[in-house]
Design a protein around this motif. Structure first.
Motif, short mmCIF file in Angstrom:
data_model
loop_
_atom_site.label_atom_id
_atom_site.label_comp_id
_atom_site.label_asym_id
_atom_site.label_seq_id
_atom_site.Cartn_x
_atom_site.Cartn_y
_atom_site.Cartn_z
N LYS A 234 5.48 8.19 4.87
CA LYS A 234 6.10 6.83 4.94
C LYS A 234 5.95 6.38 6.44
N ARG B 6 8.26 3.22 0.57
CA ARG B 6 7.19 3.25 1.42
C ARG B 6 7.96 3.42 3.14
N ASP C 41 0.15 -0.30 7.40
CA ASP C 41 -0.08 0.47 6.05
C ASP C 41 -0.74 -0.44 5.16
N ALA D 33 -3.03 0.07 2.71
CA ALA D 33 -3.12 0.47 1.65
C ALA D 33 -2.08 0.23 0.56
N HIS D 34 -0.86 -0.17 1.09
CA HIS D 34 0.09 -0.77 0.31
C HIS D 34 0.42 -2.10 0.27
N GLU D 35 -0.65 -3.04 0.63
CA GLU D 35 -0.36 -4.39 0.79
C GLU D 35 0.35 -4.93 -0.46
N LYS D 36 -0.19 -4.59 -1.50
CA LYS D 36 0.08 -5.34 -2.73
C LYS D 36 1.61 -4.90 -2.92
N GLU D 37 2.12 -3.93 -2.96
CA GLU D 37 3.40 -3.35 -2.89
C GLU D 37 4.33 -4.38 -1.99
N TYR D 38 4.01 -4.26 -0.60
CA TYR D 38 4.49 -5.14 0.23
C TYR D 38 4.91 -6.38 -0.15
#
Length: 307
Positions: A31, A52, A156, A158-163
């Motif tokens: 995280k 995350r 981070d 790799a988790h752009e879509k989630e953010y």
């Protein structure tokens, strides 16, 4: 002298240990480790980062960020963080040097400084300063929160879509909150929309909902007030027969109590409208420990006292 030595120590330790902190961040826990200065920012990080992120906040309930000084216990929180988010605009005045030094070893974002300068309120007492209490204008807060999203994405990717998805969901919550506040404050007769507090933290709020705002102290509680300030406010409140004044959770009630006593000595009735959250939120795990809950509490308290 002791205070300066402590700040210098904090800066030196954070600077020296910044590199190892970066290595021990996301790799161990999976995280992003975030340290935020105030609760409002910490809550936004939780909303956008979700599962995350791990979030630590330096300044808890009842803490005045204007007067806050870096403590020994803050070293670990700054050292362990992958990212640091703070308000800027001199809200954390006594910590500014520490935060700027930390930014030499890891990303530290002054999120309120992303707001266009023309949308910031000037300090009437100091032309070179601006009002840092931007979270009371929800539209401005959305701009500042965008910096949290961008900082997390950069750290981070790799988790752009989630953010981005979490940010849009949070924006929807803020839009609903704004509508709630507009309807509630709109129910107060215009002539009674006068908000009197210990210091000038609510001018963005007043601008957003067509309320007149008066504060005994200036934008920062570091500014001193005198007998003349108290007497001047007493005269205004008595003359205009203002119904209520409010205390703030992060500031002593002493000044507002003196104002109320002065008004009553003039034969006028005035009530304590309740406690508002200005620079600090409520306890973690409670409704007022969230930005939305804090904001609703303030709106409901103001409406109950002034309507």
């Amino acid at each position: 002298m002791k205070g300066r030595f402590m700040i210098a120590t904090v800066m030196a330790v954070v600077f020296m240990m910044g590199g190892c902190a970066q290595e021990s961040g996301t790799k161990e826990s999976g995280k992003v480790r975030v340290t935020a200065t105030i609760g409002q920012i910490g809550d936004a990080v939780k909303e956008i980062g979700g599962d995350r992120v791990e979030v630590q906040t330096l300044m808890g309930p009842g803490v005045d960020p204007h007067l806050y000084k870096a403590k020994q216990s803050d070293i670990g929180k700054l050292q362990e963080a992958d990212l640091i988010f703070y308000s800027g605009l001199h809200l954390e005045g006594k910590m500014l040097e520490v935060l700027q030094k930390v930014n030499e070893t890891k990303p530290a974002y002054a999120i309120s400084e992303s707001i266009p300068k023309e949308r910031l309120r000037a300090d009437e007492a100091n032309a070179a300063a601006v009002d840092p209490h931007v979270w009371f204008d929800i539209e401005l807060w959305k701009i500042a929160v965008g910096e949290v999203r961008d900082g997390l994405i950069k750290e981070d990717p790799a988790h752009e879509k989630e953010y981005r998805k979490n940010t849009e969901a949070y924006y929807d919550k803020l839009d609903e909150l704004k509508k709630y506040a507009e309807e509630k404050i709109g129910s107060i007769p215009p002539e009674q929309r006068v908000l009197v507090t210990a210091h000038d933290a609510f001018h963005y709020f007043g601008d957003a909902y067509d309320m007149e705002v008066m504060g005994l102290q200036g934008l920062s509680t570091d500014a001193e007030y005198g007998l003349g300030d108290v007497q001047g406010l007493v005269e205004t409140l008595a003359e205009r027969e203002i119904k209520a004044v409010f205390v703030e959770s992060s500031i002593s009630e002493k000044s507002i109590t003196a104002v109320m006593e002065g008004v009553r000595k003039k034969g006028k009735d005035i009530d304590l409208g309740g406690e508002l959250y200005s620079d600090a939120m409520g306890k973690e795990g409670t409704e007022t420990g969230t930005y939305v809950g804090m904001y609703k509490h303030n709106v409901d308290t103001i409406v109950k006292a002034l309507k």
